[in-house]
Scaffold this motif. Structure first.
Motif, mmCIF file in Angstrom:
data_model
loop_
_atom_site.group_PDB
_atom_site.id
_atom_site.type_symbol
_atom_site.label_atom_id
_atom_site.label_comp_id
_atom_site.label_asym_id
_atom_site.label_seq_id
_atom_site.Cartn_x
_atom_site.Cartn_y
_atom_site.Cartn_z
ATOM 1 N N ARG A 1 -14.681 25.471 -1.587
ATOM 2 C CA ARG A 1 -14.941 26.231 -0.518
ATOM 3 C C ARG A 1 -15.603 25.075 -0.042
ATOM 4 N NH1 ARG A 1 -14.645 31.662 0.078
ATOM 5 N NH2 ARG A 1 -13.832 32.470 -1.951
ATOM 6 N N ARG B 1 -7.170 24.842 15.884
ATOM 7 C CA ARG B 1 -8.533 25.527 15.327
ATOM 8 C C ARG B 1 -8.373 26.916 15.050
ATOM 9 N NH1 ARG B 1 -11.471 22.202 14.050
ATOM 10 N NH2 ARG B 1 -13.874 23.597 14.449
ATOM 11 N N ALA C 1 -15.471 21.853 0.727
ATOM 12 C CA ALA C 1 -15.046 21.169 0.939
ATOM 13 C C ALA C 1 -13.688 21.449 2.084
ATOM 14 C CB ALA C 1 -13.735 20.398 -0.096
ATOM 15 N N ARG C 2 -13.475 20.694 2.896
ATOM 16 C CA ARG C 2 -12.734 20.909 4.685
ATOM 17 C C ARG C 2 -11.124 20.337 4.129
ATOM 18 N NH1 ARG C 2 -14.678 18.812 9.959
ATOM 19 N NH2 ARG C 2 -16.315 19.728 9.433
ATOM 20 N N PRO C 3 -10.473 21.440 4.896
ATOM 21 C CA PRO C 3 -8.842 21.452 4.486
ATOM 22 C C PRO C 3 -8.505 19.919 5.355
ATOM 23 C CG PRO C 3 -9.429 23.848 4.473
ATOM 24 C CD PRO C 3 -11.055 22.992 4.688
ATOM 25 N N GLU C 4 -7.720 19.512 4.557
ATOM 26 C CA GLU C 4 -7.406 18.679 5.818
ATOM 27 C C GLU C 4 -5.582 18.431 6.010
ATOM 28 O OE1 GLU C 4 -8.860 16.438 7.013
ATOM 29 O OE2 GLU C 4 -10.880 16.318 5.961
ATOM 30 N N ASP D 1 -8.286 30.290 12.889
ATOM 31 C CA ASP D 1 -8.505 30.587 11.685
ATOM 32 C C ASP D 1 -7.338 31.375 10.760
ATOM 33 O OD1 ASP D 1 -11.559 29.812 12.077
ATOM 34 O OD2 ASP D 1 -11.820 31.722 13.249
ATOM 35 N N VAL E 1 -9.862 29.593 6.341
ATOM 36 C CA VAL E 1 -9.502 28.408 6.456
ATOM 37 C C VAL E 1 -9.411 27.940 7.970
ATOM 38 C CG1 VAL E 1 -7.714 26.931 6.322
ATOM 39 C CG2 VAL E 1 -8.717 28.080 4.734
ATOM 40 N N ARG E 2 -9.636 27.223 8.647
ATOM 41 C CA ARG E 2 -10.010 27.126 9.625
ATOM 42 C C ARG E 2 -8.984 25.606 10.170
ATOM 43 N NH1 ARG E 2 -14.671 27.306 14.377
ATOM 44 N NH2 ARG E 2 -13.963 28.900 14.359
ATOM 45 N N CYS E 3 -8.331 25.903 11.229
ATOM 46 C CA CYS E 3 -6.886 25.116 11.101
ATOM 47 C C CYS E 3 -8.026 23.834 12.220
ATOM 48 C CB CYS E 3 -5.032 25.240 11.806
ATOM 49 S SG CYS E 3 -4.490 23.340 12.416
ATOM 50 N N PRO E 4 -8.008 22.848 12.105
ATOM 51 C CA PRO E 4 -8.566 21.101 12.612
ATOM 52 C C PRO E 4 -7.784 21.313 13.711
ATOM 53 C CG PRO E 4 -7.733 20.004 10.379
ATOM 54 C CD PRO E 4 -7.157 21.634 10.274
#
Length: 242
Positions: free
Chosen positions: A37, A13, A39-42, A15, A7-10
């Motif tokens: 997997r 950034r 879908a992007r975490p929000e 990881d 998971v990368r924090c938007p």
């Protein structure tokens, strides 16, 4: 085996490697929400009771129930909602599915239902003292009684004490450290109390990992004074209350 994913924090950034929490199903089988997997975490900017739960089906007994929504707290202070694969079809009534409005039997319910618990009213944080006040109000909202704060911060670092709870508030711009977590845990242990940690700047990786091992609820606060849970222990504390 627990399902995990990168998971990368938007926001910053950074990881991470996230593993979904495992809970026992009513049938006794270990069960973790299946991660999506693709879908992007929000980032979580607003919470509702509905968003805090997901429907999960046990592959062992086919029971379908509500489980805590997986979340990841980044040291930068961002809390991410980890997407879960949706259940393709509802379970029949014999499995006790959640579509009929019944509550899950395998997860502790809040002692005060969300509909009857008053809305938390935060205080704006402008000073370090405001941060302690906001944390005290939140602990009282969770149900802890006689929560008090000393006039001067003691050498122990404990900012708040109440019946069955000790809490530390880190109002600095640096992520809370491993030492802060372990010192808080020792204070809680000696007082036979729940240890709770609040931070404005999030948590160092080793501090977060140690808190997970020790079962210490971690919360992050923004300047609005509204704490947000960072780990599973914090989610459980919100669900069960004091």
């Amino acid at each position: 085996m627990t399902e995990s994913m990168p998971v990368r924090c938007p926001v910053c950034r950074r990881d991470h490697f996230y593993a979904a929490p495992v809970y026992p199903c009513a049938c006794g089988a270990p069960l973790a929400p299946p991660l999506l997997r693709a879908a992007r975490p929000e980032p979580i900017t607003h919470r509702t009771w509905t968003d805090d739960w997901v429907t999960v089906r046990c592959p062992a007994c086919e029971r379908q129930d509500q489980w805590p929504q997986p979340e990841l707290g980044c040291p930068c202070g961002t809390v991410l909602r980890i997407p879960v694969r949706p259940v393709s079809a509802p379970a029949g009534p014999a499995h006790g599915g959640s579509r009929d409005g019944r509550v899950p039997s395998h997860i502790p319910l809040p002692r005060t239902a969300v509909t009857s618990r008053p809305t938390f009213r935060p205080v704006t944080i402008r000073t370090a003292r405001d941060a302690v006040t906001a944390a005290a109000l939140y602990l009282k909202w969770l149900g802890f009684r006689d929560v008090v704060q000393p006039e001067a911060r003691p050498l122990s670092g404990i900012d708040l004490r109440g019946l069955g709870v000790v809490a530390q508030v880190d109002p600095t711009t640096r992520p809370a450290t491993l030492r802060a977590v372990e010192c808080l845990w020792l204070n809680g242990l000696s007082s036979s109390a729940v240890s709770v940690l609040f931070s404005l700047a999030g948590y160092a990786d080793d501090a977060r990992a140690r808190a997970d091992q020790l079962g210490i609820p971690l919360f992050v606060m923004d300047l609005t004074g509204c704490p947000q849970p960072v780990n599973a222990s914090a989610d459980e504390l919100i669900a069960t209350g004091a």
